[in-house]
Design a protein around this motif. Structure first.
Motif, PDB file in Angstrom:
ATOM      1  N   GLY A  11      15.991   4.028  40.030  1.00 46.84           N
ATOM      2  CA  GLY A  11      15.322   4.213  41.317  1.00 46.84           C
ATOM      3  C   GLY A  11      15.024   5.684  41.533  1.00 46.84           C
ATOM      4  O   GLY A  11      14.872   6.462  40.580  1.00 46.84           O
ATOM      5  N   LEU A  12      14.969   6.085  42.809  1.00 49.90           N
ATOM      6  CA  LEU A  12      14.667   7.485  43.147  1.00 49.90           C
ATOM      7  C   LEU A  12      15.704   8.430  42.541  1.00 49.90           C
ATOM      8  O   LEU A  12      15.366   9.436  41.922  1.00 49.90           O
ATOM      9  N   ALA A  13      16.970   8.097  42.703  1.00 46.86           N
ATOM     10  CA  ALA A  13      18.041   9.001  42.276  1.00 46.86           C
ATOM     11  C   ALA A  13      18.211   8.989  40.766  1.00 46.86           C
ATOM     12  O   ALA A  13      18.295  10.050  40.127  1.00 46.86           O
ATOM     13  N   GLU A  32      17.741   0.151  33.659  1.00 48.77           N
ATOM     14  CA  GLU A  32      17.123  -0.381  34.887  1.00 48.77           C
ATOM     15  C   GLU A  32      16.974  -1.887  34.715  1.00 48.77           C
ATOM     16  O   GLU A  32      16.372  -2.342  33.763  1.00 48.77           O
ATOM     17  N   MET A  33      17.530  -2.620  35.679  1.00 53.40           N
ATOM     18  CA  MET A  33      17.528  -4.080  35.507  1.00 53.40           C
ATOM     19  C   MET A  33      16.171  -4.721  35.775  1.00 53.40           C
ATOM     20  O   MET A  33      15.864  -5.782  35.236  1.00 53.40           O
ATOM     21  N   ARG A  34      15.354  -4.064  36.622  1.00 57.38           N
ATOM     22  CA  ARG A  34      14.021  -4.653  36.830  1.00 57.38           C
ATOM     23  C   ARG A  34      13.235  -4.524  35.521  1.00 57.38           C
ATOM     24  O   ARG A  34      13.350  -3.520  34.837  1.00 57.38           O
ATOM     25  N   CYS A  53       9.299   0.555  50.779  1.00 55.49           N
ATOM     26  CA  CYS A  53       8.747   0.258  52.106  1.00 55.49           C
ATOM     27  C   CYS A  53       7.608   1.238  52.396  1.00 55.49           C
ATOM     28  O   CYS A  53       6.536   1.132  51.818  1.00 55.49           O
ATOM     29  N   SER A  54       7.843   2.214  53.254  1.00 57.95           N
ATOM     30  CA  SER A  54       6.804   3.188  53.596  1.00 57.95           C
ATOM     31  C   SER A  54       6.371   3.960  52.347  1.00 57.95           C
ATOM     32  O   SER A  54       7.141   4.109  51.394  1.00 57.95           O
ATOM     33  N   VAL A 124      23.396  -3.782  34.128  1.00 58.46           N
ATOM     34  CA  VAL A 124      24.730  -3.330  33.718  1.00 58.46           C
ATOM     35  C   VAL A 124      25.745  -3.975  34.663  1.00 58.46           C
ATOM     36  O   VAL A 124      25.592  -3.885  35.890  1.00 58.46           O
ATOM     37  N   GLY A 137      21.801   2.192  44.029  1.00 61.03           N
ATOM     38  CA  GLY A 137      21.135   2.079  45.316  1.00 61.03           C
ATOM     39  C   GLY A 137      21.703   1.062  46.285  1.00 61.03           C
ATOM     40  O   GLY A 137      22.762   0.468  46.057  1.00 61.03           O
ATOM     41  N   ALA A 141      23.356  -4.638  42.076  1.00 62.74           N
ATOM     42  CA  ALA A 141      23.619  -6.024  41.655  1.00 62.74           C
ATOM     43  C   ALA A 141      25.111  -6.357  41.820  1.00 62.74           C
ATOM     44  O   ALA A 141      25.980  -5.482  41.706  1.00 62.74           O
ATOM     45  N   GLN A 342      21.426   6.614  47.292  1.00 62.15           N
ATOM     46  CA  GLN A 342      21.857   6.011  48.554  1.00 62.15           C
ATOM     47  C   GLN A 342      23.272   5.436  48.484  1.00 62.15           C
ATOM     48  O   GLN A 342      23.953   5.321  49.494  1.00 62.15           O
ATOM     49  N   GLY A 348      17.456   7.493  52.645  1.00 59.25           N
ATOM     50  CA  GLY A 348      16.057   7.894  52.532  1.00 59.25           C
ATOM     51  C   GLY A 348      15.654   8.194  51.105  1.00 59.25           C
ATOM     52  O   GLY A 348      16.487   8.536  50.255  1.00 59.25           O
ATOM     53  N   TYR A 349      14.355   8.064  50.854  1.00 58.79           N
ATOM     54  CA  TYR A 349      13.837   8.293  49.504  1.00 58.79           C
ATOM     55  C   TYR A 349      14.170   9.703  49.019  1.00 58.79           C
ATOM     56  O   TYR A 349      14.677   9.898  47.925  1.00 58.79           O
ATOM     57  N   SER A 352      17.812  10.597  48.561  1.00 59.30           N
ATOM     58  CA  SER A 352      18.363   9.944  47.370  1.00 59.30           C
ATOM     59  C   SER A 352      17.926  10.692  46.117  1.00 59.30           C
ATOM     60  O   SER A 352      18.742  10.959  45.223  1.00 59.30           O
TER      61      SER A 352
HETATM   62  C1  LIG Z   1      14.225  -2.700  52.542  1.00 54.70           C
HETATM   63  C2  LIG Z   1      14.381  -1.233  52.475  1.00 54.70           C
HETATM   64  C3  LIG Z   1      13.417  -0.406  53.046  1.00 54.70           C
HETATM   65  C4  LIG Z   1      13.551   0.985  52.982  1.00 54.70           C
HETATM   66  N1  LIG Z   1      12.576   1.771  53.514  1.00 54.70           N
HETATM   67  C5  LIG Z   1      12.644   3.108  53.389  1.00 54.70           C
HETATM   68  C6  LIG Z   1      11.596   3.950  53.874  1.00 54.70           C
HETATM   69  O1  LIG Z   1      10.594   3.475  54.385  1.00 54.70           O
HETATM   70  N2  LIG Z   1      11.724   5.286  53.736  1.00 54.70           N
HETATM   71  C7  LIG Z   1      12.817   5.843  53.142  1.00 54.70           C
HETATM   72  O2  LIG Z   1      12.860   7.084  53.028  1.00 54.70           O
HETATM   73  N3  LIG Z   1      13.828   5.081  52.671  1.00 54.70           N
HETATM   74  C8  LIG Z   1      13.770   3.716  52.787  1.00 54.70           C
HETATM   75  N4  LIG Z   1      14.775   2.924  52.322  1.00 54.70           N
HETATM   76  C9  LIG Z   1      15.891   3.518  51.745  1.00 54.70           C
HETATM   77  C10 LIG Z   1      15.495   3.693  50.259  1.00 54.70           C
HETATM   78  O3  LIG Z   1      15.469   2.528  49.551  1.00 54.70           O
HETATM   79  C11 LIG Z   1      16.462   4.372  49.541  1.00 54.70           C
HETATM   80  O4  LIG Z   1      16.714   5.502  50.230  1.00 54.70           O
HETATM   81  C12 LIG Z   1      16.058   4.743  48.126  1.00 54.70           C
HETATM   82  O5  LIG Z   1      15.248   3.828  47.439  1.00 54.70           O
HETATM   83  C13 LIG Z   1      17.353   4.825  47.451  1.00 54.70           C
HETATM   84  O6  LIG Z   1      17.185   5.382  46.212  1.00 54.70           O
HETATM   85  P1  LIG Z   1      18.254   5.021  45.111  1.00 54.70           P
HETATM   86  O7  LIG Z   1      17.763   5.611  43.855  1.00 54.70           O
HETATM   87  O8  LIG Z   1      19.605   5.338  45.580  1.00 54.70           O
HETATM   88  O9  LIG Z   1      18.158   3.419  45.027  1.00 54.70           O
HETATM   89  P2  LIG Z   1      16.916   2.536  44.543  1.00 54.70           P
HETATM   90  O10 LIG Z   1      15.649   3.263  44.680  1.00 54.70           O
HETATM   91  O11 LIG Z   1      17.068   1.219  45.190  1.00 54.70           O
HETATM   92  O12 LIG Z   1      17.200   2.392  42.974  1.00 54.70           O
HETATM   93  C14 LIG Z   1      18.296   1.695  42.461  1.00 54.70           C
HETATM   94  C15 LIG Z   1      17.853   1.004  41.187  1.00 54.70           C
HETATM   95  O13 LIG Z   1      18.989   0.443  40.554  1.00 54.70           O
HETATM   96  C16 LIG Z   1      18.630  -0.814  39.999  1.00 54.70           C
HETATM   97  N5  LIG Z   1      19.883  -1.566  39.838  1.00 54.70           N
HETATM   98  C17 LIG Z   1      20.695  -2.071  40.802  1.00 54.70           C
HETATM   99  N6  LIG Z   1      21.787  -2.636  40.236  1.00 54.70           N
HETATM  100  C18 LIG Z   1      21.663  -2.468  38.891  1.00 54.70           C
HETATM  101  C19 LIG Z   1      22.485  -2.831  37.771  1.00 54.70           C
HETATM  102  N7  LIG Z   1      23.644  -3.451  37.916  1.00 54.70           N
HETATM  103  N8  LIG Z   1      22.048  -2.523  36.525  1.00 54.70           N
HETATM  104  C20 LIG Z   1      20.845  -1.886  36.332  1.00 54.70           C
HETATM  105  N9  LIG Z   1      20.039  -1.518  37.365  1.00 54.70           N
HETATM  106  C21 LIG Z   1      20.454  -1.802  38.638  1.00 54.70           C
HETATM  107  C22 LIG Z   1      17.653  -1.381  41.014  1.00 54.70           C
HETATM  108  O14 LIG Z   1      16.799  -2.335  40.412  1.00 54.70           O
HETATM  109  C23 LIG Z   1      16.892  -0.128  41.459  1.00 54.70           C
HETATM  110  O15 LIG Z   1      15.722   0.083  40.689  1.00 54.70           O
HETATM  111  C24 LIG Z   1      14.675   1.537  52.358  1.00 54.70           C
HETATM  112  C25 LIG Z   1      15.652   0.722  51.797  1.00 54.70           C
HETATM  113  C26 LIG Z   1      15.515  -0.655  51.839  1.00 54.70           C
HETATM  114  C27 LIG Z   1      16.572  -1.508  51.215  1.00 54.70           C
END
Ligand SMILES: Cc1cc2nc3c(=O)[nH]c(=O)nc-3n(C[C@H](O)[C@H](O)[C@H](O)COP(=O)(O)OP(=O)(O)OC[C@H]3O[C@@H](n4cnc5c(N)ncnc54)[C@H](O)[C@@H]3O)c2cc1C
Length: 437
Positions: A11-13, A32-34, A53-54, A124, A137, A141, A342, A348-349, A352
């Motif tokens: 994801g973002l992070a 990445e599981m997707r 989302c946004s 994973v 994130g 999972a 997150q 937030g995007y 993160s």
């Molecule tokens: C419905 C929703 C709407 C949101 N809207 C906003 C917004 O408008 N603006 C904003 O700033 N923030 C928003 N957020 C918050 C935003 O999602 C997060 O801040 C940001 O995406 C988090 O980044 P991340 O990298 O931590 O997680 P993510 O971007 O979610 O990335 C995590 C990744 O890990 C993968 N994953 C999970 N489990 C496993 C596993 N076991 N094995 C392998 N891969 C795995 C997932 O598929 C995903 O690709 C929203 C969140 C949600 C849930």
């Protein structure tokens, strides 16, 4: 390809962390599981760093906004997320909004083609033994979440958030509000108390039960948290006096202006170690943001309140980072594991991605046999990181956006516009000194 470090979650992070490590010359396995037949309830594509989302990374104003300053710092540190966001920018005034597909395709292509990145589409289910960054994130999972729960302690992992609004301390009118604890005998004065007359309370109650709320998404509806962290407007619907026997209970709180208990009291509790941020106790809410600002400013003492965060309730996954992580995002009990994004309790995007950037840099320094000290707390990255890894109150820890309330206060009294400029000028100087060192 054998790897130096395993990053779970693209994801973002995870994407930003992978980029930082790969650019520093380390071999990364990015899982990445997707794309492997797995999905989350929110993502729509198999692209890395998808915006669920946004399409906005919020303010890009680095002079007067903490989010804009964070953008600027991340650009200075070679962020892939910002590089692709800038490349795919669409008009949005002073905000940084992007063409979401072009941006995510750009991030995916950059990582997929990097000679130091092995992008593996796999889910994973267990925490690795070797060096790793967990960046799965808010929708981690289930099997891995259970593993994280086992490693951190079940009570230290949350599956939803319950956000009460947070107010900047210097925007509270202390000519109306007062410091006291319930049944205060003068020793502890831990809460800021805002008094309400009967008429004020009844008008506030009406505002709560008639206010427009944000509905739960379909996949959030069954999250089993509703009774435990009930939104304040749901509590209000149960009866006109329910709140007066709950979070707005006035008993034991003598208003110094009258010497009596008010009809109802709104209490605020300190939310960070420096005391610049205070949360409104028990006010988790699904009310729309504009509605919250309007209604909560009718509370005596909060008529000029500036909010560092508004209330909300969402499906989420995050650990109690302030007690679990060290200042470089390592799990204290298993220092070969870092957490990013997150799941650490930032929100937030861009936050993160910023925490992902720092996790990548800390890990790269460690793999190179060096120690990287965190950026100074005067920077946006340092302020956010400091909050997550120790500045926030552990017991009430809930996800947080970057905002000036996380920064050390600017001493003295200054106009709001000047103060914002002073924060960002100070932050830029601090980042430059840190980068030079
Ligand atoms: C419905 C929703 C709407 C949101 N809207 C906003 C917004 O408008 N603006 C904003 O700033 N923030 C928003 N957020 C918050 C935003 O999602 C997060 O801040 C940001 O995406 C988090 O980044 P991340 O990298 O931590 O997680 P993510 O971007 O979610 O990335 C995590 C990744 O890990 C993968 N994953 C999970 N489990 C496993 C596993 N076991 N094995 C392998 N891969 C795995 C997932 O598929 C995903 O690709 C929203 C969140 C949600 C849930």
């Amino acid at each position: 390809m054998t790897h130096d470090i395993h990053i779970i979650g693209g994801g973002l992070a995870g994407s930003e962390a992978a980029w930082q490590l790969a650019e520093a010359g380390f071999k990364v396995r990015l899982s990445e599981m997707r794309g492997s037949g797995e999905a989350t309830p929110a993502h729509q594509s198999d692209d890395l760093a998808e915006l669920v989302c946004s399409n906005s990374f919020r303010s890009d104003d680095a002079e007067a906004n903490a989010v804009g300053l964070l953008h600027q710092e991340m650009r200075a540190l070679g962020s892939l997320i910002l590089r692709e966001a800038d490349k795919h920018r669409v008009p949005a005034g002073s905000a940084l909004a992007v063409d979401r597909e072009g941006y995510a395709a750009g991030v995916t292509a950059a990582l997929d083609s990097h000679p130091n990145v092995n992008l593996v589409r796999e889910r994973v289910d267990a925490l690795p033994d070797g060096p790793a960054i967990v960046a799965t994130g808010p929708l981690t999972a289930t099997a891995l979440a259970q593993g994280i729960g086992a490693a951190t302690g079940a009570e230290a992992l949350a599956f939803f958030d319950a956000l009460a609004p947070i107010v900047h301390r210097d925007s509270i009118d202390m000519d109306i509000a007062w410091f006291a604890s319930r049944w205060d005998k003068g020793e502890t004065k831990d809460y800021i108390n805002c008094p309400m007359t009967k008429d004020e309370y009844l008008a506030f109650h009406t505002g709560l039960v008639t206010g427009e709320t944000t509905p739960f998404k379909d996949w959030e509806k069954d999250t089993p948290y509703f009774e435990g962290c009930m939104p304040i407007e749901v509590m209000a619907e149960r009866g006109v006096d329910t709140l007066r026997y709950g979070p707005m209970k006035p008993v034991g709180l003598d208003d110094p202006r009258t010497g009596r208990w008010p009809h109802a009291v709104v209490q605020l509790r300190q939310d960070n170690a420096s005391g610049t941020l205070w949360n409104i106790v028990g006010f988790q809410t699904k009310l729309k943001h504009a509605e919250q600002v309007r209604l909560f400013r009718t509370i005596p003492g909060l008529q000029n309140a500036e909010f560092a965060r508004l209330g909300g309730l969402h499906r989420n996954t995050f650990i109690r980072s302030p007690e679990l992580l060290d200042p470089t995002l390592r799990l204290k009990s298993r220092p070969n594991l870092r957490f990013a994004g997150q799941i650490t309790g930032c929100e937030g995007y861009i936050e993160s991605a910023g925490i992902g950037l720092m996790a990548g840099r800390f890990a790269a320094a460690e793999l190179a046999g060096r120690t990287l000290s965190p950026p100074p707390v005067e920077t946006a990255l340092g302020a956010l990181l400091g909050h997550i890894t120790g500045g926030a109150e552990v017991e009430t820890y809930q996800p947080m956006n970057v905002n000036f309330g996380l920064f050390p206060p600017i001493p003295g009294r200054t106009k709001k516009a000047d103060r914002k400029r002073m924060y960002t000028d100070r932050g830029r100087a601090a980042l430059a000194a840190w980068m030079a060192a």
